[in-house]
Design a protein around this motif. Structure first.
Motif, PDB file in Angstrom:
ATOM      1  N   TYR A   1      48.802  45.673  39.573  1.00  0.00           N
ATOM      2  CA  TYR A   1      47.548  44.972  39.802  1.00  0.00           C
ATOM      3  C   TYR A   1      47.069  44.219  38.560  1.00  0.00           C
TER       4      TYR A   1
ATOM      5  N   PHE B   1      38.724  45.496  42.401  1.00  0.00           N
ATOM      6  CA  PHE B   1      38.032  45.574  43.676  1.00  0.00           C
ATOM      7  C   PHE B   1      38.425  46.784  44.508  1.00  0.00           C
TER       8      PHE B   1
ATOM      9  N   GLU C   1      43.456  50.379  42.337  1.00  0.00           N
ATOM     10  CA  GLU C   1      43.996  49.537  41.272  1.00  0.00           C
ATOM     11  C   GLU C   1      43.915  50.198  39.895  1.00  0.00           C
TER      12      GLU C   1
ATOM     13  N   TYR D   1      33.697  48.739  38.361  1.00  0.00           N
ATOM     14  CA  TYR D   1      35.025  48.140  38.374  1.00  0.00           C
ATOM     15  C   TYR D   1      34.977  46.657  38.695  1.00  0.00           C
ATOM     16  N   ARG D   2      34.078  46.258  39.584  1.00  0.00           N
ATOM     17  CA  ARG D   2      33.991  44.840  39.943  1.00  0.00           C
ATOM     18  C   ARG D   2      33.662  43.999  38.723  1.00  0.00           C
ATOM     19  N   GLN D   3      32.908  44.538  37.778  1.00  0.00           N
ATOM     20  CA  GLN D   3      32.606  43.810  36.553  1.00  0.00           C
ATOM     21  C   GLN D   3      33.865  43.543  35.745  1.00  0.00           C
ATOM     22  N   LYS D   4      34.925  44.265  36.019  1.00  0.00           N
ATOM     23  CA  LYS D   4      36.198  44.114  35.308  1.00  0.00           C
ATOM     24  C   LYS D   4      37.272  43.525  36.224  1.00  0.00           C
ATOM     25  N   ASN D   5      36.829  42.857  37.312  1.00  0.00           N
ATOM     26  CA  ASN D   5      37.730  42.241  38.292  1.00  0.00           C
ATOM     27  C   ASN D   5      38.650  43.251  38.961  1.00  0.00           C
TER      28      ASN D   5
ATOM     29  N   LYS E   1      44.153  48.914  34.416  1.00  0.00           N
ATOM     30  CA  LYS E   1      44.689  48.698  35.753  1.00  0.00           C
ATOM     31  C   LYS E   1      46.133  49.180  35.848  1.00  0.00           C
TER      32      LYS E   1
ATOM     33  N   LEU F   1      46.272  38.668  38.731  1.00  0.00           N
ATOM     34  CA  LEU F   1      45.530  38.305  39.926  1.00  0.00           C
ATOM     35  C   LEU F   1      46.494  37.938  41.043  1.00  0.00           C
TER      36      LEU F   1
END
Length: 120
Positions: free
Chosen positions: A56, A32, A36, A26-30, A52, A59
Motif C-alpha cells: 500500500y 483509508f 493498510e 490515518y486519513r490525515q496520512k493518506n 504502511k 497510491l
C-alpha cells in the motif's frame, strides 16, 4: 499485523488511543483502511506515526473501504453502498463465530480484501 492499541475512552488516561471513529488519524496520512497499516505508534506528543504495508506504500486506484459496523452499530447506508445485504453480513459473522452485530467493535468492507472485523 497491526500494532495499534485501541481502547475505550476510559483507557484514555493510560495513554491509549481513543477510538470513536478509528480512521481519522490515518486519513490525515493518506491511509483509508486499517488493513493498510503495518505498524502504528502513539507518540509522546499525542500524534500517531504510521508505517504502511509495502503493497500500500504507493497510491493505487483501489476502491475506498466502507465502514459497516462501529462499536456494535450497523451502518445500513454503507452496507448498501458496498452492495451487501444484512443477511449476508450476519452469515459472515456467524462463520467467524460472532453471534450478533453488537459483538463487533469495528468492521469494514473492501472489494479487494473482503471483510476486516475486530471483535469487542
Amino acid at each position: 499485523m497491526v500494532h495499534v492499541e485501541v481502547s475505550k475512552e476510559k483507557e484514555f488516561s493510560r495513554g491509549k488511543v481513543v477510538v470513536s471513529y478509528p480512521k481519522w488519524p490515518y486519513r490525515q496520512k493518506n491511509i483509508f483502511s486499517i488493513q493498510e497499516v503495518a505498524y502504528a505508534m502513539l507518540e509522546t506528543d499525542g500524534s500517531i506515526s504510521v508505517l504502511k504495508k509495502y503493497r500500500y506504500s504507493k497510491l493505487t486506484n483501489r476502491d475506498f473501504n466502507q465502514l459497516i459496523i462501529i462499536d456494535g452499530t450497523l451502518d445500513k447506508a454503507n452496507l448498501k453502498r458496498a452492495g451487501l445485504s444484512e443477511e449476508w453480513l450476519r452469515c459472515e459473522l456467524r462463520k467467524r463465530h460472532i453471534p450478533k452485530i453488537k459483538n463487533v467493535f469495528f468492521c469494514e468492507w473492501n472489494k479487494n480484501e473482503g471483510l476486516f472485523i475486530e471483535k469487542m
